[in-house]
Design an enzyme around this catalytic site. Structure first.
Site, mmCIF file in Angstrom:
data_model
loop_
_atom_site.group_PDB
_atom_site.id
_atom_site.type_symbol
_atom_site.label_atom_id
_atom_site.label_comp_id
_atom_site.label_asym_id
_atom_site.label_seq_id
_atom_site.Cartn_x
_atom_site.Cartn_y
_atom_site.Cartn_z
ATOM 1 N N ARG A 93 45.926 -28.504 -75.699
ATOM 2 C CA ARG A 93 45.911 -29.587 -76.694
ATOM 3 C C ARG A 93 44.780 -29.386 -77.718
ATOM 4 O O ARG A 93 44.132 -30.334 -78.151
ATOM 5 C CB ARG A 93 45.752 -30.963 -76.040
ATOM 6 C CG ARG A 93 46.889 -31.388 -75.123
ATOM 7 C CD ARG A 93 48.208 -31.546 -75.865
ATOM 8 N NE ARG A 93 49.241 -32.122 -75.032
ATOM 9 C CZ ARG A 93 50.127 -31.397 -74.319
ATOM 10 N NH1 ARG A 93 50.085 -30.079 -74.337
ATOM 11 N NH2 ARG A 93 51.065 -32.008 -73.619
ATOM 12 N N SER A 127 52.154 -39.001 -74.564
ATOM 13 C CA SER A 127 50.938 -39.203 -73.761
ATOM 14 C C SER A 127 49.826 -39.761 -74.652
ATOM 15 O O SER A 127 49.530 -39.174 -75.692
ATOM 16 C CB SER A 127 50.438 -37.880 -73.187
ATOM 17 O OG SER A 127 51.413 -37.286 -72.377
ATOM 18 N N GLU A 166 44.775 -38.501 -76.941
ATOM 19 C CA GLU A 166 45.455 -37.318 -77.493
ATOM 20 C C GLU A 166 45.860 -37.535 -78.960
ATOM 21 O O GLU A 166 45.609 -36.666 -79.790
ATOM 22 C CB GLU A 166 46.689 -36.974 -76.649
ATOM 23 C CG GLU A 166 47.384 -35.733 -77.188
ATOM 24 C CD GLU A 166 48.744 -35.480 -76.578
ATOM 25 O OE1 GLU A 166 48.802 -35.062 -75.418
ATOM 26 O OE2 GLU A 166 49.753 -35.668 -77.290
HETATM 27 P P1 FAD Z 1 51.668 -36.195 -86.931
HETATM 28 O O1 FAD Z 1 51.654 -37.186 -85.858
HETATM 29 O O2 FAD Z 1 52.151 -36.620 -88.267
HETATM 30 O O3 FAD Z 1 50.219 -35.551 -87.057
HETATM 31 C C1 FAD Z 1 49.507 -35.158 -85.909
HETATM 32 C C2 FAD Z 1 48.222 -34.447 -86.339
HETATM 33 O O4 FAD Z 1 48.540 -33.243 -87.021
HETATM 34 C C3 FAD Z 1 47.381 -35.260 -87.340
HETATM 35 O O5 FAD Z 1 46.041 -34.925 -87.132
HETATM 36 C C4 FAD Z 1 47.828 -34.724 -88.702
HETATM 37 O O6 FAD Z 1 46.832 -34.891 -89.707
HETATM 38 C C5 FAD Z 1 48.067 -33.267 -88.371
HETATM 39 N N1 FAD Z 1 49.105 -32.627 -89.189
HETATM 40 C C6 FAD Z 1 50.431 -32.934 -89.225
HETATM 41 N N2 FAD Z 1 51.078 -32.081 -90.039
HETATM 42 C C7 FAD Z 1 50.146 -31.232 -90.528
HETATM 43 C C8 FAD Z 1 50.185 -30.123 -91.431
HETATM 44 N N3 FAD Z 1 51.316 -29.715 -92.029
HETATM 45 N N4 FAD Z 1 49.012 -29.485 -91.714
HETATM 46 C C9 FAD Z 1 47.843 -29.893 -91.147
HETATM 47 N N5 FAD Z 1 47.748 -30.919 -90.305
HETATM 48 C C10 FAD Z 1 48.885 -31.584 -89.994
HETATM 49 N N6 FAD Z 1 53.084 -33.332 -77.639
HETATM 50 C C11 FAD Z 1 53.004 -32.270 -76.809
HETATM 51 O O7 FAD Z 1 52.168 -31.377 -77.003
HETATM 52 N N7 FAD Z 1 53.835 -32.149 -75.734
HETATM 53 C C12 FAD Z 1 54.780 -33.062 -75.444
HETATM 54 O O8 FAD Z 1 55.508 -32.928 -74.473
HETATM 55 C C13 FAD Z 1 54.888 -34.197 -76.303
HETATM 56 N N8 FAD Z 1 55.800 -35.162 -76.061
HETATM 57 C C14 FAD Z 1 55.875 -36.250 -76.865
HETATM 58 C C15 FAD Z 1 56.839 -37.228 -76.577
HETATM 59 C C16 FAD Z 1 56.959 -38.346 -77.378
HETATM 60 C C17 FAD Z 1 57.988 -39.390 -77.038
HETATM 61 C C18 FAD Z 1 56.127 -38.485 -78.523
HETATM 62 C C19 FAD Z 1 56.281 -39.671 -79.432
HETATM 63 C C20 FAD Z 1 55.158 -37.521 -78.811
HETATM 64 C C21 FAD Z 1 55.028 -36.396 -77.987
HETATM 65 N N9 FAD Z 1 54.073 -35.391 -78.242
HETATM 66 C C22 FAD Z 1 53.999 -34.292 -77.415
HETATM 67 C C23 FAD Z 1 53.136 -35.514 -79.371
HETATM 68 C C24 FAD Z 1 53.737 -35.054 -80.733
HETATM 69 O O9 FAD Z 1 55.113 -34.939 -80.656
HETATM 70 C C25 FAD Z 1 53.150 -33.722 -81.185
HETATM 71 O O10 FAD Z 1 51.754 -33.768 -81.270
HETATM 72 C C26 FAD Z 1 53.701 -33.285 -82.560
HETATM 73 O O11 FAD Z 1 53.318 -31.957 -82.835
HETATM 74 C C27 FAD Z 1 53.249 -34.183 -83.707
HETATM 75 O O12 FAD Z 1 54.003 -33.845 -84.853
HETATM 76 P P2 FAD Z 1 54.039 -34.794 -86.140
HETATM 77 O O13 FAD Z 1 54.733 -34.041 -87.231
HETATM 78 O O14 FAD Z 1 54.607 -36.097 -85.781
HETATM 79 O O15 FAD Z 1 52.488 -34.893 -86.470
HETATM 80 N N1 EPU Z 2 52.268 -39.592 -62.640
HETATM 81 C C1 EPU Z 2 51.863 -40.807 -62.161
HETATM 82 N N2 EPU Z 2 52.379 -41.932 -62.724
HETATM 83 C C2 EPU Z 2 53.278 -41.890 -63.743
HETATM 84 C C3 EPU Z 2 53.699 -40.645 -64.230
HETATM 85 C C4 EPU Z 2 53.169 -39.491 -63.682
HETATM 86 O O1 EPU Z 2 51.044 -40.880 -61.242
HETATM 87 O O2 EPU Z 2 53.692 -42.969 -64.206
HETATM 88 C C5 EPU Z 2 51.695 -38.363 -62.058
HETATM 89 C C6 EPU Z 2 52.653 -37.714 -61.059
HETATM 90 O O3 EPU Z 2 51.908 -37.296 -59.952
HETATM 91 C C7 EPU Z 2 53.136 -36.477 -61.806
HETATM 92 C C8 EPU Z 2 51.941 -36.141 -62.703
HETATM 93 O O4 EPU Z 2 51.401 -37.408 -63.046
HETATM 94 O O5 EPU Z 2 53.445 -35.444 -60.940
HETATM 95 C C9 EPU Z 2 52.314 -35.399 -63.970
HETATM 96 O O6 EPU Z 2 53.294 -36.153 -64.687
HETATM 97 P P1 EPU Z 2 54.219 -35.470 -65.785
HETATM 98 O O7 EPU Z 2 54.943 -34.292 -65.224
HETATM 99 O O8 EPU Z 2 55.034 -36.529 -66.430
HETATM 100 O O9 EPU Z 2 53.185 -34.861 -66.813
HETATM 101 P P2 EPU Z 2 51.921 -35.492 -67.554
HETATM 102 O O10 EPU Z 2 50.719 -34.772 -67.056
HETATM 103 O O11 EPU Z 2 51.892 -36.963 -67.457
HETATM 104 C C10 EPU Z 2 51.999 -33.726 -69.455
HETATM 105 C C11 EPU Z 2 51.853 -33.731 -70.931
HETATM 106 C C12 EPU Z 2 53.162 -34.134 -71.581
HETATM 107 C C13 EPU Z 2 54.225 -33.114 -71.192
HETATM 108 C C14 EPU Z 2 54.355 -33.119 -69.666
HETATM 109 C C15 EPU Z 2 55.276 -32.025 -69.181
HETATM 110 C C16 EPU Z 2 49.548 -34.168 -71.438
HETATM 111 C C17 EPU Z 2 48.542 -35.149 -71.909
HETATM 112 N N3 EPU Z 2 50.795 -34.619 -71.342
HETATM 113 O O12 EPU Z 2 52.228 -35.066 -69.055
HETATM 114 O O13 EPU Z 2 53.007 -34.082 -72.993
HETATM 115 O O14 EPU Z 2 55.467 -33.408 -71.778
HETATM 116 O O15 EPU Z 2 53.059 -32.859 -69.078
HETATM 117 O O16 EPU Z 2 54.654 -30.799 -69.349
HETATM 118 O O17 EPU Z 2 49.210 -33.013 -71.178
HETATM 119 C C18 EPU Z 2 52.328 -35.400 -74.854
HETATM 120 O O18 EPU Z 2 51.398 -34.591 -74.991
HETATM 121 O O19 EPU Z 2 52.514 -36.372 -75.631
HETATM 122 C C19 EPU Z 2 53.243 -35.239 -73.723
HETATM 123 C C20 EPU Z 2 54.240 -36.073 -73.477
#
Ligand code: FAD
Ligand code: EPU
Length: 354
Positions: A181, A254, A350
């Site tokens: 991250r 997250s 995050e």
């Molecule tokens: P924004 O939210 O618009 O911006 C995020 C940051 O990037 C800000 O600091 C912004 O200034 C900067 N930025 C955006 N575009 C640019 C650009 N072109 N140049 C320079 N800076 C820029 N993230 C994960 O890593 N793993 C996951 O599994 C994951 N799951 C998600 C699930 C859900 C339901 C949601 C809502 C979010 C999740 N995210 C996850 C977070 C998010 O999707 C990512 O961080 C994504 O890359 C953000 O993209 P965005 O275009 O919406 O960026």
């Molecule tokens: N857990 C709980 N309670 C809950 C959910 C999860 O205790 O309500 C515990 C369980 O033990 C589970 C563990 O957390 O095994 C991990 O949960 P999960 O697999 O859902 O992953 P996470 O650590 O919560 C991370 C990333 C996600 C990414 C998933 C899958 C971060 C901060 N988040 O979540 O990214 O999709 O792993 O790789 O690293 C995001 O960054 O926005 C995001 C969604």
């Protein structure tokens, strides 16, 4: 993208490759769907417009925020300056070096669309990153990751407008300094405006299916010999079950990073809480599960006005309707304080908090 759908203020200028709107609403531009406004909102459809735009006095004198799809941002107030939304589109295959195909993608492309595009053409690598919201341009910012894969491993270079030098620059993978991250871009917010991302995608690679639940999901789908599209399908199903859909319930995924703590602290917590998930890396730090820490404090499903901890996943904060960014932030602060006092672990947000 339809300009009109989002436009609240009136367009005050239209240049080649960009549109400027004054006093624009950002509510439809962040997945928390909290209200906020920007003094100026500029949709940039062509990266080469940036040179012209940064020549204008208004961009030199006001704070500039770069926005993608707003899926990792929390607005706690109006933005007192310019919001630059990077909306340039285009995907180009540049050639094959025998192992990988190099692909250049404009920053405004939707991430999941690009993942689907790559899978449909037989490329692999991005299958575990399916269904992550946001733009391609934002993917390198926090080095998006899921199910055991991080995007940095497939990025060959990032093209960006460097506000410090006033030039377009290219950063190779090493210069991007990708980590969990994290990247060079997070340490210099808004210095680099990512305009395009270069990927190197193989046709064949060992699939990463070790993350908890993935093999089980493949088995449930009846897949005995998985390929990349099947892994994407399995992960899409897990994600759809686990995470609230931002189109239905405002959230940013997250809300906290999984904390990396000293081994001593991890070991003492493991002793007092043997059921606590913890992942030992190769270095001195141990990764804990923020979701588990939060759920253990009894916060899962907790509601504070319209700000709440998701009932589906303890790490996701949600807007039940009318929450403001400040209300979501105040719930986050309460969670941080409790986790810190119970476990001695400091959670770090995050999403970018503005
Ligand atoms: P924004 O939210 O618009 O911006 C995020 C940051 O990037 C800000 O600091 C912004 O200034 C900067 N930025 C955006 N575009 C640019 C650009 N072109 N140049 C320079 N800076 C820029 N993230 C994960 O890593 N793993 C996951 O599994 C994951 N799951 C998600 C699930 C859900 C339901 C949601 C809502 C979010 C999740 N995210 C996850 C977070 C998010 O999707 C990512 O961080 C994504 O890359 C953000 O993209 P965005 O275009 O919406 O960026
Ligand atoms: N857990 C709980 N309670 C809950 C959910 C999860 O205790 O309500 C515990 C369980 O033990 C589970 C563990 O957390 O095994 C991990 O949960 P999960 O697999 O859902 O992953 P996470 O650590 O919560 C991370 C990333 C996600 C990414 C998933 C899958 C971060 C901060 N988040 O979540 O990214 O999709 O792993 O790789 O690293 C995001 O960054 O926005 C995001 C969604």
């Amino acid at each position: 993208m339809s300009e009109k759908r989002y436009q609240v203020g009136a367009a005050i200028a239209e240049g080649v490759g960009y549109t400027i709107v004054e006093n624009a609403s950002l509510e439809g531009r962040n997945t928390f769907r909290v209200p906020a406004r920007a003094s100026l909102l500029i949709d940039v459809r062509r990266a080469d417009a940036l040179g012209e735009l940064f020549g204008y006095a208004m961009l030199k004198s006001q704070p500039v925020l770069v926005l993608g799809e707003g899926s990792n941002i929390l607005f706690t107030r109006d933005w007192p300056g310019v919001v630059l939304s990077i909306a340039a589109l285009g995907i180009r295959e540049l050639g094959d070096d025998g192992e990988c195909t190099r692909i250049r993608v404009e920053a405004g492309e939707n991430w999941n669309d690009f993942v689907r595009w790559s899978l449909a053409r037989g490329y692999c690598g991005l299958e575990n990153l399916v269904l992550i919201p946001g733009t391609v341009g934002a993917a390198p910012i926090q080095n998006i990751g899921a199910y055991g894969v991080e995007v940095g491993g497939f990025i060959s270079e990032v093209e960006a407008w460097d506000r410090q030098s006033g030039q377009l620059v290219r950063l190779d993978r090493a210069q991007c300094a990708f980590a969990y991250r994290d990247s060079v871009f997070k340490h210099a917010p808004d210095r680099y405006i990512v305009t395009a991302v270069g990927f190197a995608l193989p046709r064949r690679r060992d699939l990463q299916i070790d993350y908890a639940g993935v093999r089980e999901e493949l088995a449930a789908l009846g897949v005995a010999a998985p390929n990349a599209p099947a892994v994407a399908e399995a992960i899409a199903r897990i994600r759809t079950r686990k995470l609230p859909n931002p189109a239905l319930l405002g959230n940013a995924g997250s809300f906290f990073k999984n904390p990396l703590v000293e081994r001593g602290l991890a070991d003492s917590l493991r002793q007092s809480h043997p059921q606590m998930p913890a992942w030992d890396g190769t270095g001195p730090l141990v990764k804990l599960s923020a979701a588990w820490l939060i759920e253990s404090c009894g916060f899962k499903g907790l509601r504070q006005g319209d700000a709440a901890v998701s009932e589906q996943h303890a790490l996701v904060l949600v807007n039940l309707g009318q929450a403001t960014g400040m209300e979501i932030w105040s719930l986050a602060e309460r969670i941080r304080a409790e986790v810190s006092s119970r476990f001695g672990v400091l959670l770090e947000a995050e999403p970018r908090i503005l």
